[in-house]
Design a protein around this motif. Structure first.
Motif, PDB file in Angstrom:
ATOM      1  N   ASP A 131      41.945  35.017  40.113  1.00  0.00           N
ATOM      2  CA  ASP A 131      41.318  34.260  39.032  1.00  0.00           C
ATOM      3  C   ASP A 131      42.028  34.685  37.745  1.00  0.00           C
ATOM      4  O   ASP A 131      42.209  35.885  37.499  1.00  0.00           O
ATOM      5  N   VAL A 132      42.441  33.746  36.931  1.00  0.00           N
ATOM      6  CA  VAL A 132      43.192  34.072  35.718  1.00  0.00           C
ATOM      7  C   VAL A 132      42.324  34.815  34.701  1.00  0.00           C
ATOM      8  O   VAL A 132      42.782  35.753  34.058  1.00  0.00           O
ATOM      9  N   ASN A 133      41.062  34.414  34.589  1.00  0.00           N
ATOM     10  CA  ASN A 133      40.151  35.052  33.633  1.00  0.00           C
ATOM     11  C   ASN A 133      39.121  35.863  34.419  1.00  0.00           C
ATOM     12  O   ASN A 133      38.240  35.302  35.058  1.00  0.00           O
ATOM     13  N   VAL A 134      39.252  37.188  34.358  1.00  0.00           N
ATOM     14  CA  VAL A 134      38.374  38.084  35.110  1.00  0.00           C
ATOM     15  C   VAL A 134      37.546  38.893  34.117  1.00  0.00           C
ATOM     16  O   VAL A 134      38.086  39.755  33.417  1.00  0.00           O
ATOM     17  N   ALA A 135      36.269  38.579  34.069  1.00  0.00           N
ATOM     18  CA  ALA A 135      35.339  39.294  33.184  1.00  0.00           C
ATOM     19  C   ALA A 135      35.852  39.318  31.739  1.00  0.00           C
ATOM     20  O   ALA A 135      35.807  40.345  31.066  1.00  0.00           O
ATOM     21  N   GLY A 136      36.395  38.187  31.294  1.00  0.00           N
ATOM     22  CA  GLY A 136      36.846  38.066  29.913  1.00  0.00           C
ATOM     23  C   GLY A 136      38.237  38.609  29.636  1.00  0.00           C
ATOM     24  O   GLY A 136      38.682  38.621  28.488  1.00  0.00           O
ATOM     25  N   ARG A 137      38.930  39.051  30.671  1.00  0.00           N
ATOM     26  CA  ARG A 137      40.299  39.564  30.510  1.00  0.00           C
ATOM     27  C   ARG A 137      41.253  38.776  31.406  1.00  0.00           C
ATOM     28  O   ARG A 137      40.849  38.276  32.440  1.00  0.00           O
ATOM     29  N   VAL A 138      42.503  38.710  31.015  1.00  0.00           N
ATOM     30  CA  VAL A 138      43.492  38.006  31.825  1.00  0.00           C
ATOM     31  C   VAL A 138      43.960  38.896  32.967  1.00  0.00           C
ATOM     32  O   VAL A 138      44.011  40.120  32.847  1.00  0.00           O
ATOM     33  N   VAL A 139      44.320  38.270  34.071  1.00  0.00           N
ATOM     34  CA  VAL A 139      44.649  38.968  35.309  1.00  0.00           C
ATOM     35  C   VAL A 139      46.127  39.365  35.393  1.00  0.00           C
ATOM     36  O   VAL A 139      46.558  39.939  36.378  1.00  0.00           O
ATOM     37  N   PHE A 140      46.881  39.120  34.345  1.00  0.00           N
ATOM     38  CA  PHE A 140      48.329  39.301  34.422  1.00  0.00           C
ATOM     39  C   PHE A 140      48.784  40.735  34.727  1.00  0.00           C
ATOM     40  O   PHE A 140      49.813  40.899  35.392  1.00  0.00           O
ATOM     41  N   PRO A 141      48.063  41.796  34.334  1.00  0.00           N
ATOM     42  CA  PRO A 141      48.473  43.133  34.794  1.00  0.00           C
ATOM     43  C   PRO A 141      48.419  43.264  36.325  1.00  0.00           C
ATOM     44  O   PRO A 141      49.261  43.935  36.928  1.00  0.00           O
ATOM     45  N   VAL A 142      47.469  42.607  36.943  1.00  0.00           N
ATOM     46  CA  VAL A 142      47.381  42.625  38.408  1.00  0.00           C
ATOM     47  C   VAL A 142      48.533  41.818  39.000  1.00  0.00           C
ATOM     48  O   VAL A 142      49.171  42.249  39.965  1.00  0.00           O
ATOM     49  N   ALA A 143      48.823  40.662  38.414  1.00  0.00           N
ATOM     50  CA  ALA A 143      49.949  39.851  38.872  1.00  0.00           C
ATOM     51  C   ALA A 143      51.255  40.644  38.774  1.00  0.00           C
ATOM     52  O   ALA A 143      52.082  40.601  39.697  1.00  0.00           O
TER      53      ALA A 143
END
Length: 125
Positions: free
Chosen positions: A60-72
């Protein structure tokens, strides 16, 4: 009916519990094992770093109000394919992440299956 995804281990990063449950059910129906779901960026990063055999991920791109890009980024560094999930479509992604497989919410089982097959480089049977 085989999906080509049987036995695959897929990380689910999704903060909405009903959506996470739906994704887990879809993955099970396709013969996958669901890892997670991770409801925070920190939990997702922990799973990426400690799970030895991940075949792919649904992010999910928006996880709890934060972007998921560090996980990506962590997945990309480990060469683990992933699919973004967003209500905004691929056009809502920053340039560096455009071109990655993306499904738009609300999604269907077919869109999840097809995007995972594409991300994992599996030909559709």
């Amino acid at each position: 009916m085989t999906t080509g995804l049987e036995g695959r281990r897929v990380l689910v990063v999704e903060d909405e519990s009903l959506v996470a449950l739906l994704l887990e059910t879809i993955l099970e129906d396709m013969g996958c094992s669901s890892i997670g779901p991770a409801g925070t960026i920190e939990e997702a990063l922990q799973l990426v770093s400690t799970t030895s055999s991940l075949d792919g991920a649904l992010l999910d791109v928006n996880v709890a109000g934060r972007v998921v890009f560090p996980v990506a980024q962590a997945l990309a560094e480990r060469e683990i394919p992933f699919v973004f999930s967003t209500g905004h479509g691929a056009g809502g992604l920053p340039d560096e992440w455009r071109g990655r497989p993306t499904i738009q919410k609300p999604f269907t089982e077919a869109s999840v299956r097809d995007s995972l097959l594409g991300a994992l480089g599996i030909s559709r049977a």
